[in-house]
Enzyme design. Structure first.
Site, PDB file in Angstrom:
ATOM      1  N   HIS A 115       0.892   5.762  -1.019  1.00  0.00           N
ATOM      2  CA  HIS A 115       0.132   6.932  -1.452  1.00  0.00           C
ATOM      3  C   HIS A 115       0.928   7.602  -2.569  1.00  0.00           C
ATOM      4  O   HIS A 115       1.091   8.817  -2.589  1.00  0.00           O
ATOM      5  CB  HIS A 115      -0.093   7.903  -0.287  1.00  0.00           C
ATOM      6  CG  HIS A 115      -1.090   7.398   0.725  1.00  0.00           C
ATOM      7  ND1 HIS A 115      -1.645   8.212   1.679  1.00  0.00           N
ATOM      8  CD2 HIS A 115      -1.627   6.173   0.917  1.00  0.00           C
ATOM      9  CE1 HIS A 115      -2.490   7.495   2.433  1.00  0.00           C
ATOM     10  NE2 HIS A 115      -2.480   6.250   1.992  1.00  0.00           N
ATOM     11  N   HIS A 134      -8.831   7.404  -1.467  1.00  0.00           N
ATOM     12  CA  HIS A 134      -7.676   6.981  -0.669  1.00  0.00           C
ATOM     13  C   HIS A 134      -6.429   6.814  -1.542  1.00  0.00           C
ATOM     14  O   HIS A 134      -5.777   7.821  -1.840  1.00  0.00           O
ATOM     15  CB  HIS A 134      -8.072   5.722   0.123  1.00  0.00           C
ATOM     16  CG  HIS A 134      -7.058   5.267   1.112  1.00  0.00           C
ATOM     17  ND1 HIS A 134      -7.285   4.229   1.977  1.00  0.00           N
ATOM     18  CD2 HIS A 134      -5.795   5.685   1.368  1.00  0.00           C
ATOM     19  CE1 HIS A 134      -6.210   4.049   2.729  1.00  0.00           C
ATOM     20  NE2 HIS A 134      -5.297   4.917   2.369  1.00  0.00           N
ATOM     21  N   HIS A 175       0.863  -1.182   0.000  1.00  0.00           N
ATOM     22  CA  HIS A 175       0.000   0.000   0.000  1.00  0.00           C
ATOM     23  C   HIS A 175       0.895   1.225   0.000  1.00  0.00           C
ATOM     24  O   HIS A 175       1.825   1.307   0.800  1.00  0.00           O
ATOM     25  CB  HIS A 175      -0.883  -0.001   1.248  1.00  0.00           C
ATOM     26  CG  HIS A 175      -1.716   1.233   1.395  1.00  0.00           C
ATOM     27  ND1 HIS A 175      -2.490   1.732   0.362  1.00  0.00           N
ATOM     28  CD2 HIS A 175      -1.897   2.086   2.431  1.00  0.00           C
ATOM     29  CE1 HIS A 175      -3.111   2.830   0.776  1.00  0.00           C
ATOM     30  NE2 HIS A 175      -2.759   3.071   2.023  1.00  0.00           N
ATOM     31  N   TYR A 186       7.905 -11.978 -24.891  1.00  0.00           N
ATOM     32  CA  TYR A 186       8.341 -10.642 -24.487  1.00  0.00           C
ATOM     33  C   TYR A 186       9.339 -10.753 -23.357  1.00  0.00           C
ATOM     34  O   TYR A 186       9.078 -11.407 -22.356  1.00  0.00           O
ATOM     35  CB  TYR A 186       7.109  -9.844 -24.057  1.00  0.00           C
ATOM     36  CG  TYR A 186       7.373  -8.409 -23.670  1.00  0.00           C
ATOM     37  CD1 TYR A 186       7.494  -7.418 -24.642  1.00  0.00           C
ATOM     38  CD2 TYR A 186       7.481  -8.051 -22.339  1.00  0.00           C
ATOM     39  CE1 TYR A 186       7.708  -6.106 -24.284  1.00  0.00           C
ATOM     40  CE2 TYR A 186       7.698  -6.731 -21.974  1.00  0.00           C
ATOM     41  CZ  TYR A 186       7.819  -5.761 -22.959  1.00  0.00           C
ATOM     42  OH  TYR A 186       8.025  -4.475 -22.585  1.00  0.00           O
ATOM     43  N   ASP A 206       0.575  -4.362 -21.265  1.00  0.00           N
ATOM     44  CA  ASP A 206       1.569  -5.386 -20.945  1.00  0.00           C
ATOM     45  C   ASP A 206       1.290  -6.009 -19.573  1.00  0.00           C
ATOM     46  O   ASP A 206       1.727  -7.119 -19.287  1.00  0.00           O
ATOM     47  CB  ASP A 206       2.980  -4.770 -20.904  1.00  0.00           C
ATOM     48  CG  ASP A 206       3.557  -4.577 -22.305  1.00  0.00           C
ATOM     49  OD1 ASP A 206       3.095  -5.252 -23.240  1.00  0.00           O
ATOM     50  OD2 ASP A 206       4.470  -3.739 -22.435  1.00  0.00           O
TER      51      ASP A 206
END
Ligand SMILES: [Zn+2]
Length: 231
Positions: free
Chosen positions: A97, A171, A95, A229, A120
Protein backbone atom coordinates in the site's frame (compact mmCIF):
# COMPACT_ATOMS: atom_id res chain seq x y z
CA UNK A 1 10.76 -31.43 1.66
CA UNK A 2 11.01 -28.18 3.54
CA UNK A 3 10.94 -25.78 0.57
CA UNK A 4 13.98 -24.10 2.12
CA UNK A 5 15.12 -22.16 -0.91
CA UNK A 6 11.77 -20.45 -1.67
CA UNK A 7 11.31 -19.70 2.04
CA UNK A 8 14.67 -17.96 2.14
CA UNK A 9 14.01 -16.13 -1.10
CA UNK A 10 10.55 -15.02 0.11
CA UNK A 11 12.02 -13.85 3.42
CA UNK A 12 14.74 -11.79 1.73
CA UNK A 13 12.26 -10.28 -0.73
CA UNK A 14 9.76 -9.39 2.01
CA UNK A 15 12.50 -7.68 4.01
CA UNK A 16 13.23 -5.42 1.05
CA UNK A 17 9.78 -3.79 1.35
CA UNK A 18 10.44 -1.89 4.61
CA UNK A 19 14.05 -1.25 3.51
CA UNK A 20 12.73 0.48 0.37
CA UNK A 21 10.15 2.46 2.35
CA UNK A 22 7.26 0.70 0.62
CA UNK A 23 5.43 -0.53 3.74
CA UNK A 24 4.34 0.50 7.23
CA UNK A 25 3.70 -1.94 10.11
CA UNK A 26 2.67 -5.32 8.65
CA UNK A 27 1.29 -3.98 5.32
CA UNK A 28 2.46 -5.65 2.15
CA UNK A 29 3.57 -9.09 1.10
CA UNK A 30 5.84 -10.86 -1.34
CA UNK A 31 5.59 -14.44 -2.54
CA UNK A 32 7.97 -16.69 -4.47
CA UNK A 33 6.85 -19.66 -6.55
CA UNK A 34 8.34 -23.14 -7.00
CA UNK A 35 6.77 -24.24 -10.31
CA UNK A 36 7.98 -27.83 -10.08
CA UNK A 37 6.46 -28.33 -6.65
CA UNK A 38 3.34 -26.32 -7.57
CA UNK A 39 3.55 -24.15 -4.44
CA UNK A 40 4.62 -20.69 -3.35
CA UNK A 41 6.12 -19.24 -0.18
CA UNK A 42 4.39 -16.16 1.25
CA UNK A 43 4.65 -13.93 4.29
CA UNK A 44 2.54 -14.94 7.29
CA UNK A 45 -0.37 -12.67 8.21
CA UNK A 46 0.06 -9.95 10.81
CA UNK A 47 3.70 -10.63 11.75
CA UNK A 48 5.87 -7.48 12.01
CA UNK A 49 8.81 -7.43 9.61
CA UNK A 50 11.42 -7.42 12.38
CA UNK A 51 10.01 -10.72 13.70
CA UNK A 52 10.02 -12.46 10.32
CA UNK A 53 12.40 -15.32 9.53
CA UNK A 54 12.62 -17.80 6.63
CA UNK A 55 11.01 -20.53 8.79
CA UNK A 56 7.93 -18.36 9.32
CA UNK A 57 7.11 -18.23 5.59
CA UNK A 58 3.98 -20.22 4.75
CA UNK A 59 3.87 -22.70 1.85
CA UNK A 60 0.63 -22.60 -0.13
CA UNK A 61 -0.63 -24.34 -3.29
CA UNK A 62 -2.26 -22.68 -6.31
CA UNK A 63 -5.73 -23.20 -4.82
CA UNK A 64 -4.69 -21.16 -1.81
CA UNK A 65 -4.49 -24.15 0.56
CA UNK A 66 -1.69 -24.21 3.14
CA UNK A 67 0.77 -27.03 2.44
CA UNK A 68 3.23 -26.28 5.21
CA UNK A 69 3.71 -23.72 7.99
CA UNK A 70 2.50 -22.98 11.48
CA UNK A 71 1.18 -19.48 10.84
CA UNK A 72 -1.74 -18.14 8.82
CA UNK A 73 -0.63 -16.97 5.36
CA UNK A 74 -1.06 -13.32 4.36
CA UNK A 75 -4.69 -12.30 3.89
CA UNK A 76 -3.92 -11.62 0.19
CA UNK A 77 -2.78 -15.21 -0.43
CA UNK A 78 -5.69 -16.15 -2.69
CA UNK A 79 -4.91 -13.26 -5.04
CA UNK A 80 -1.34 -14.57 -5.38
CA UNK A 81 -2.65 -18.15 -5.92
CA UNK A 82 -4.96 -17.08 -8.76
CA UNK A 83 -2.18 -15.20 -10.55
CA UNK A 84 0.32 -18.09 -10.25
CA UNK A 85 -2.29 -20.52 -11.49
CA UNK A 86 -3.09 -18.51 -14.62
CA UNK A 87 0.20 -16.81 -15.41
CA UNK A 88 2.76 -19.56 -16.02
CA UNK A 89 5.72 -17.23 -16.57
CA UNK A 90 5.77 -15.30 -13.29
CA UNK A 91 8.08 -16.20 -10.41
CA UNK A 92 7.17 -13.63 -7.77
CA UNK A 93 4.33 -11.28 -6.75
CA UNK A 94 4.32 -8.18 -4.54
CA UNK A 95 1.46 -6.26 -2.96
CA UNK A 96 2.00 -3.05 -1.03
CA UNK A 97 0.00 0.00 0.00
CA UNK A 98 2.87 2.33 -0.91
CA UNK A 99 1.62 5.90 -0.58
CA UNK A 100 1.67 7.44 -4.06
CA UNK A 101 0.68 4.36 -6.04
CA UNK A 102 -2.15 3.77 -3.57
CA UNK A 103 -3.30 7.39 -3.92
CA UNK A 104 -3.68 6.89 -7.70
CA UNK A 105 -5.57 3.63 -7.04
CA UNK A 106 -7.86 5.44 -4.63
CA UNK A 107 -8.44 8.17 -7.20
CA UNK A 108 -9.22 5.34 -9.67
CA UNK A 109 -6.82 6.70 -12.25
CA UNK A 110 -4.27 5.09 -14.53
CA UNK A 111 -0.84 6.61 -13.99
CA UNK A 112 -0.19 8.54 -17.23
CA UNK A 113 3.14 8.12 -18.93
CA UNK A 114 4.66 11.59 -18.49
CA UNK A 115 8.37 10.97 -18.75
CA UNK A 116 11.26 8.77 -19.70
CA UNK A 117 11.56 7.17 -16.24
CA UNK A 118 8.16 5.64 -16.83
CA UNK A 119 9.01 4.80 -20.47
CA UNK A 120 12.17 2.95 -19.41
CA UNK A 121 9.89 0.39 -17.75
CA UNK A 122 6.57 0.53 -19.51
CA UNK A 123 5.27 1.92 -22.83
CA UNK A 124 1.71 2.44 -21.57
CA UNK A 125 0.01 4.15 -18.64
CA UNK A 126 0.06 2.00 -15.50
CA UNK A 127 -3.43 0.50 -15.67
CA UNK A 128 -5.90 0.98 -12.84
CA UNK A 129 -8.46 -1.83 -12.71
CA UNK A 130 -12.03 -0.84 -11.90
CA UNK A 131 -13.04 -1.13 -8.24
CA UNK A 132 -14.42 -4.54 -7.36
CA UNK A 133 -18.17 -5.07 -7.73
CA UNK A 134 -20.32 -5.57 -4.61
CA UNK A 135 -20.87 -9.15 -5.67
CA UNK A 136 -17.12 -9.81 -5.84
CA UNK A 137 -16.58 -8.08 -2.50
CA UNK A 138 -19.26 -10.12 -0.77
CA UNK A 139 -18.01 -13.34 -2.37
CA UNK A 140 -14.50 -14.77 -2.29
CA UNK A 141 -12.93 -11.30 -2.18
CA UNK A 142 -9.19 -12.03 -2.35
CA UNK A 143 -9.73 -14.73 -4.98
CA UNK A 144 -11.86 -12.32 -7.06
CA UNK A 145 -9.15 -9.64 -6.77
CA UNK A 146 -6.94 -11.94 -8.88
CA UNK A 147 -9.64 -12.12 -11.55
CA UNK A 148 -10.13 -8.35 -11.43
CA UNK A 149 -6.42 -7.92 -12.21
CA UNK A 150 -6.43 -10.48 -15.04
CA UNK A 151 -9.68 -9.09 -16.46
CA UNK A 152 -8.30 -5.56 -16.62
CA UNK A 153 -5.20 -6.61 -18.58
CA UNK A 154 -7.30 -8.76 -20.89
CA UNK A 155 -9.79 -5.96 -21.55
CA UNK A 156 -6.96 -3.60 -22.50
CA UNK A 157 -5.16 -6.27 -24.53
CA UNK A 158 -2.05 -5.99 -22.36
CA UNK A 159 0.22 -8.93 -21.66
CA UNK A 160 1.31 -9.71 -18.09
CA UNK A 161 4.80 -10.30 -19.45
CA UNK A 162 5.06 -6.74 -20.73
CA UNK A 163 3.03 -4.95 -18.07
CA UNK A 164 4.26 -6.13 -14.68
CA UNK A 165 2.32 -3.66 -12.54
CA UNK A 166 -1.29 -2.68 -11.94
CA UNK A 167 -3.39 -0.64 -9.55
CA UNK A 168 -6.63 -2.11 -8.22
CA UNK A 169 -9.16 0.73 -7.97
CA UNK A 170 -9.95 1.82 -4.37
CA UNK A 171 -7.16 -0.47 -3.17
CA UNK A 172 -3.47 -0.42 -4.07
CA UNK A 173 -0.76 -1.71 -6.44
CA UNK A 174 0.16 -5.30 -7.29
CA UNK A 175 3.38 -6.07 -9.17
CA UNK A 176 5.00 -9.25 -10.44
CA UNK A 177 7.99 -10.49 -12.40
CA UNK A 178 10.02 -13.49 -13.48
CA UNK A 179 11.61 -13.46 -10.01
CA UNK A 180 10.59 -12.09 -6.62
CA UNK A 181 13.45 -9.59 -6.87
CA UNK A 182 12.05 -8.25 -10.13
CA UNK A 183 8.58 -8.02 -8.58
CA UNK A 184 10.02 -6.00 -5.66
CA UNK A 185 11.91 -3.80 -8.11
CA UNK A 186 8.63 -3.19 -9.96
CA UNK A 187 6.90 -2.29 -6.67
CA UNK A 188 9.54 0.41 -6.14
CA UNK A 189 9.23 1.56 -9.77
CA UNK A 190 5.44 1.95 -9.65
CA UNK A 191 5.72 3.97 -6.44
CA UNK A 192 8.36 6.29 -7.92
CA UNK A 193 6.50 6.72 -11.21
CA UNK A 194 3.30 7.46 -9.25
CA UNK A 195 5.10 10.09 -7.17
CA UNK A 196 6.64 11.74 -10.22
CA UNK A 197 3.29 11.79 -12.08
CA UNK A 198 1.60 13.39 -9.06
CA UNK A 199 4.26 16.09 -8.85
CA UNK A 200 4.16 16.64 -12.63
CA UNK A 201 0.41 17.30 -12.57
CA UNK A 202 0.83 19.55 -9.51
CA UNK A 203 3.40 21.68 -11.28
CA UNK A 204 1.57 21.68 -14.59
CA UNK A 205 -2.10 20.67 -14.58
CA UNK A 206 -3.02 19.69 -18.13
CA UNK A 207 0.51 18.57 -19.06
CA UNK A 208 0.61 16.23 -22.07
CA UNK A 209 1.65 12.63 -22.10
CA UNK A 210 5.10 11.69 -23.34
CA UNK A 211 5.36 11.68 -27.12
CA UNK A 212 5.53 8.34 -28.93
CA UNK A 213 9.03 8.82 -30.30
CA UNK A 214 10.46 9.16 -26.77
CA UNK A 215 8.35 6.33 -25.40
CA UNK A 216 9.69 3.99 -28.07
CA UNK A 217 13.27 5.24 -27.83
CA UNK A 218 13.49 4.80 -24.09
CA UNK A 219 11.77 1.46 -23.92
CA UNK A 220 13.83 0.01 -26.75
CA UNK A 221 17.20 1.17 -25.52
CA UNK A 222 16.51 -0.73 -22.32
CA UNK A 223 14.54 -3.72 -23.59
CA UNK A 224 14.94 -3.94 -27.37
CA UNK A 225 17.25 -6.27 -29.32
CA UNK A 226 19.87 -3.52 -29.53
CA UNK A 227 19.53 -2.38 -25.93
CA UNK A 228 22.47 -0.37 -24.68
CA UNK A 229 21.02 1.17 -21.53
CA UNK A 230 23.02 0.16 -18.46
CA UNK A 231 21.14 1.47 -15.38
ZN1 LIG B 1 -4.04 -4.59 0.18
Amino acid sequence: MSYQSIKEEAYEANMQLPALGLVLFTFGNVSVVDRKAGVFAIKPSGVPYKLLSPEKMVIVDFDGEVVEGGLRPSSDTKTHAVLYKHWAQIGGIVHTHSTYATAWAQAQRDIPIYGTTHADHLTVDVPCAAPMSDEMIRGNYEHETGFQIMGCLQERKLSYQEVEMILVGNHAPFTWGKTADKAVYNAAVVEEVARMAFLTESIHPGVSRLKDSLIRKHFERKHGPDSYYGQ
